[in-house]
Scaffold this motif. Structure first.
Motif, PDB file in Angstrom:
ATOM      1  N   LEU A 111       0.830  -1.203   0.000  1.00 24.88           N
ATOM      2  CA  LEU A 111       0.000   0.000   0.000  1.00 24.88           C
ATOM      3  C   LEU A 111       0.867   1.256   0.000  1.00 24.88           C
ATOM      4  N   PHE A 112       1.989   1.191   0.711  1.00 27.49           N
ATOM      5  CA  PHE A 112       2.884   2.345   0.734  1.00 27.49           C
ATOM      6  C   PHE A 112       3.510   2.583  -0.638  1.00 27.49           C
ATOM      7  N   GLN A 113       3.700   1.522  -1.414  1.00 24.59           N
ATOM      8  CA  GLN A 113       4.224   1.688  -2.770  1.00 24.59           C
ATOM      9  C   GLN A 113       3.309   2.589  -3.600  1.00 24.59           C
ATOM     10  N   VAL A 114       2.006   2.473  -3.386  1.00 23.98           N
ATOM     11  CA  VAL A 114       1.063   3.333  -4.102  1.00 23.98           C
ATOM     12  C   VAL A 114       1.207   4.770  -3.620  1.00 23.98           C
ATOM     13  N   LEU A 115       1.364   4.943  -2.319  1.00 20.99           N
ATOM     14  CA  LEU A 115       1.596   6.297  -1.788  1.00 20.99           C
ATOM     15  C   LEU A 115       2.845   6.913  -2.411  1.00 20.99           C
ATOM     16  N   GLU A 116       3.909   6.111  -2.539  1.00 20.88           N
ATOM     17  CA  GLU A 116       5.149   6.615  -3.144  1.00 20.88           C
ATOM     18  C   GLU A 116       4.891   7.076  -4.576  1.00 20.88           C
ATOM     19  N   ASN A 117       4.108   6.313  -5.323  1.00 22.36           N
ATOM     20  CA  ASN A 117       3.755   6.699  -6.687  1.00 22.36           C
ATOM     21  C   ASN A 117       3.023   8.036  -6.686  1.00 22.36           C
ATOM     22  N   PHE A 118       2.069   8.180  -5.771  1.00 23.03           N
ATOM     23  CA  PHE A 118       1.288   9.408  -5.700  1.00 23.03           C
ATOM     24  C   PHE A 118       2.129  10.594  -5.236  1.00 23.03           C
ATOM     25  N   LEU A 174       5.634  13.111   1.430  1.00 24.68           N
ATOM     26  CA  LEU A 174       4.417  12.450   1.902  1.00 24.68           C
ATOM     27  C   LEU A 174       3.531  13.439   2.655  1.00 24.68           C
ATOM     28  N   ILE A 175       4.133  14.239   3.496  1.00 21.77           N
ATOM     29  CA  ILE A 175       3.370  15.238   4.254  1.00 21.77           C
ATOM     30  C   ILE A 175       2.714  16.237   3.309  1.00 21.77           C
ATOM     31  N   ASP A 176       3.440  16.622   2.271  1.00 21.35           N
ATOM     32  CA  ASP A 176       2.895  17.548   1.270  1.00 21.35           C
ATOM     33  C   ASP A 176       1.684  16.937   0.572  1.00 21.35           C
ATOM     34  N   LEU A 177       1.769  15.620   0.271  1.00 21.29           N
ATOM     35  CA  LEU A 177       0.641  14.931  -0.357  1.00 21.29           C
ATOM     36  C   LEU A 177      -0.570  14.905   0.576  1.00 21.29           C
ATOM     37  N   LEU A 178      -0.337  14.602   1.856  1.00 24.43           N
ATOM     38  CA  LEU A 178      -1.436  14.502   2.813  1.00 24.43           C
ATOM     39  C   LEU A 178      -2.076  15.855   3.100  1.00 24.43           C
ATOM     40  N   GLU A 179      -1.296  16.912   3.023  1.00 25.66           N
ATOM     41  CA  GLU A 179      -1.843  18.239   3.284  1.00 25.66           C
ATOM     42  C   GLU A 179      -3.005  18.542   2.339  1.00 25.66           C
ATOM     43  N   ASN A 180      -2.882  18.096   1.089  1.00 25.76           N
ATOM     44  CA  ASN A 180      -3.942  18.330   0.110  1.00 25.76           C
ATOM     45  C   ASN A 180      -5.021  17.251   0.127  1.00 25.76           C
ATOM     46  N   THR A 181      -4.686  16.093   0.696  1.00 23.05           N
ATOM     47  CA  THR A 181      -5.590  14.945   0.604  1.00 23.05           C
ATOM     48  C   THR A 181      -6.582  14.864   1.761  1.00 23.05           C
ATOM     49  N   LEU A 182      -6.141  15.188   2.966  1.00 25.99           N
ATOM     50  CA  LEU A 182      -6.965  14.952   4.151  1.00 25.99           C
ATOM     51  C   LEU A 182      -8.236  15.799   4.191  1.00 25.99           C
ATOM     52  N   ALA A 187       4.200  11.646   9.487  1.00 25.66           N
ATOM     53  CA  ALA A 187       5.340  11.112  10.229  1.00 25.66           C
ATOM     54  C   ALA A 187       5.050   9.704  10.746  1.00 25.66           C
ATOM     55  N   PHE A 188       3.807   9.484  11.182  1.00 27.82           N
ATOM     56  CA  PHE A 188       3.411   8.186  11.730  1.00 27.82           C
ATOM     57  C   PHE A 188       3.433   7.105  10.650  1.00 27.82           C
ATOM     58  N   VAL A 189       2.826   7.399   9.522  1.00 24.03           N
ATOM     59  CA  VAL A 189       2.777   6.442   8.404  1.00 24.03           C
ATOM     60  C   VAL A 189       4.189   6.128   7.908  1.00 24.03           C
ATOM     61  N   TYR A 190       5.016   7.160   7.777  1.00 25.47           N
ATOM     62  CA  TYR A 190       6.355   6.986   7.221  1.00 25.47           C
ATOM     63  C   TYR A 190       7.274   6.251   8.198  1.00 25.47           C
ATOM     64  N   ARG A 191       7.155   6.558   9.495  1.00 31.56           N
ATOM     65  CA  ARG A 191       8.015   5.894  10.480  1.00 31.56           C
ATOM     66  C   ARG A 191       7.761   4.396  10.503  1.00 31.56           C
ATOM     67  N   PHE A 192       6.502   3.996  10.421  1.00 32.17           N
ATOM     68  CA  PHE A 192       6.215   2.557  10.454  1.00 32.17           C
ATOM     69  C   PHE A 192       6.676   1.875   9.175  1.00 32.17           C
ATOM     70  N   ARG A 193       6.656   2.588   8.078  1.00 31.78           N
ATOM     71  CA  ARG A 193       7.221   2.030   6.845  1.00 31.78           C
ATOM     72  C   ARG A 193       8.709   1.780   7.026  1.00 31.78           C
TER      73      ARG A 193
END
Length: 451
Positions: A260-267, A305-313, A384-390
């Protein structure tokens, strides 16, 4: 009582036994004085067994071997006879590992010692007979399939047939029985910890895993946003769709998260490309644009990743007008912060993730919830939480906690199953299904010059 799943398994065990009674070591017993009569009877029984192999006859033959005066020496040597007896104890052919192991006799053993192991190592195989250099010969026996009452009964009942005759012969008290045993040359001086590492190393050198994978136990998710339509240019997500298909097929908990994180990386990269692409409009890409594109996509992963989430959440959902961030926060509150197991969850989050807030001394699940509710902080906190666990899964650094199937606790499994995986899943499918000008390319091509 030993049971066998197929005639082939029984036939193989009988063939092994025939080979053993014809071996030079057994022939020396026949030629000697001590135990010769019993050995001759056993020899006759084995030849008869070879003609009409049955489970009951095979068990009777093994019992005859146990009653031999020389049986103790045979069973204290991790060579062919011991391996045969242990296979019967386990009640089945014990995997490719022993099926392919040679059972060459070893005369260098006068006796072996039983080393009690604290951990169940080869979790998918109850028995391993490892041969090679005779001095390094080893038999691994796993008792983990039996509960405490069964062990006590098997080890104390007079006249027990096959189960744990080897353990009995080595005078191991029921109250002291360990989860697993390694039978090795008694002259080898080494700790149980080193023996465990040796068994793992031998298993890996044979290309065999020894861990028990943690499985994904979450339930099917209800989509909280509009479904895709045939009018959308979904063909641009072909690679992403392939990875998501693999994600849904994957039930290994840690691998599922990485898929699932691989898809996040693509995005994450797509968003940066789109940022540059939109500024150029219909004009041709310049060298300057390519340099800027390279710079944007090479930014630090966590920041991207944080930049992506800022627009997504802030994406709206179909649940009572809630945004994606509110769905994520509600999930945290329900599954983690308000859980009856909250104290244990917080303690294991502290051990794995570290303190939250960063300068604190505990993992404060209430503070985490508050931060998830702040529009100016939610993307930083979740990112930070999502990335740290990855990183805990991917990296194996001495300076950070490394998550493996053996190190992950039941509490962190809950964090993955109940919060991380469903939350990242929501984020991915919100971006995939709804064109919010975040990860959807506005053009199918990049123009390099005007014609």
């Amino acid at each position: 009582m030993a049971t066998f799943q197929a005639a082939e398994a029984l036939r193989e065990l009988v063939d092994d036994l025939v080979s053993l009674v014809n071996s030079p070591s057994f022939q020396r017993i026949l030629a000697g004085k001590k135990g010769a009569a019993q050995a001759e009877n056993l020899y006759v029984e084995v030849l008869a067994l070879a003609g009409v192999p049955t489970e009951s006859a095979l068990e009777s033959v093994i019992q005859s071997a146990i009653q031999l005066n020389v049986a103790r020496k045979l069973f204290r040597s991790p060579h062919a006879f011991a391996a045969l007896e242990l296979r019967l104890i386990c009640g089945r052919l014990c995997s490719k590992f022993i099926a392919e192991a040679s059972i060459a006799e070893t005369d260098s053993f006068d006796a072996v010692k039983a080393v009690g192991l604290e951990n169940q190592i080869l979790t998918e195989r109850n028995l391993v007979h490892i041969t090679g250099n005779p001095v390094n010969d080893l038999v691994y026996l796993d008792l983990g399939q039996f509960d405490r009452l069964e062990l006590d009964t098997l080890l104390t009942t007079s006249g027990t047939a096959l189960p744990f005759q080897l353990v009995k012969a080595l005078n191991i008290e029921p109250k002291n029985v360990k989860r697993a045993y390694a039978f090795i040359d008694e002259n080898l001086s080494t700790s149980s910890v080193r023996i465990e590492a040796y068994i793992r190393a031998l298993s890996l050198n044979c290309g065999l895993p020894f861990h028990t994978p943690k499985r994904y136990t979450g339930t099917a998710l209800t989509r909280t946003y509009s479904s895709p339509t045939p009018a959308q240019p979904l063909e641009q997500f072909s690679d992403v769709q392939q990875v998501l298909s693999e994600y849904f097929k994957e039930d290994d908990l840690l691998n599922r998260y990485l898929r699932l994180f691989q898809v996040l990386e693509n995005f994450m990269v797509r968003k940066q490309i789109i940022k540059v692409q939109r500024t150029t409009g219909s004009r041709a890409f310049s060298i300057r644009d390519f340099r800027r594109l390279y710079g944007e996509t090479e930014a630090k992963e966590q920041a991207t990743l944080i930049d992506l989430l800022e627009n997504t959440l802030g994406i709206p959902t179909l649940i009572n007008g809630k945004t994606l961030s509110q769905i994520v926060k509600d999930r945290w509150d329900t599954e983690i912060h308000s859980s009856s197991n909250q104290a244990a969850l917080a303690n294991h989050l502290l051990m794995n993730y570290g303190p939250f807030p960063k300068k604190g001394t505990i993992f404060d699940t209430a503070s985490f919830s508050v931060e998830l509710g702040k529009s100016g902080a939610r993307h930083n906190t979740l990112g930070a939480f999502v990335y740290r666990f990855r990183n805990m899964i991917v990296h194996n650094k001495e300076t950070e906690f490394h998550l493996t199937h053996s190190s992950i606790s039941p509490e962190i499994e809950i964090v993955f199953n109940k919060f991380l995986l469903p939350s990242v899943d929501d984020i991915v499918f919100a971006l995939l299904n709804i064109d919010q000008n975040i990860v959807w390319y506005p053009y199918s091509t990049i123009s390099l010059y005007k014609s």
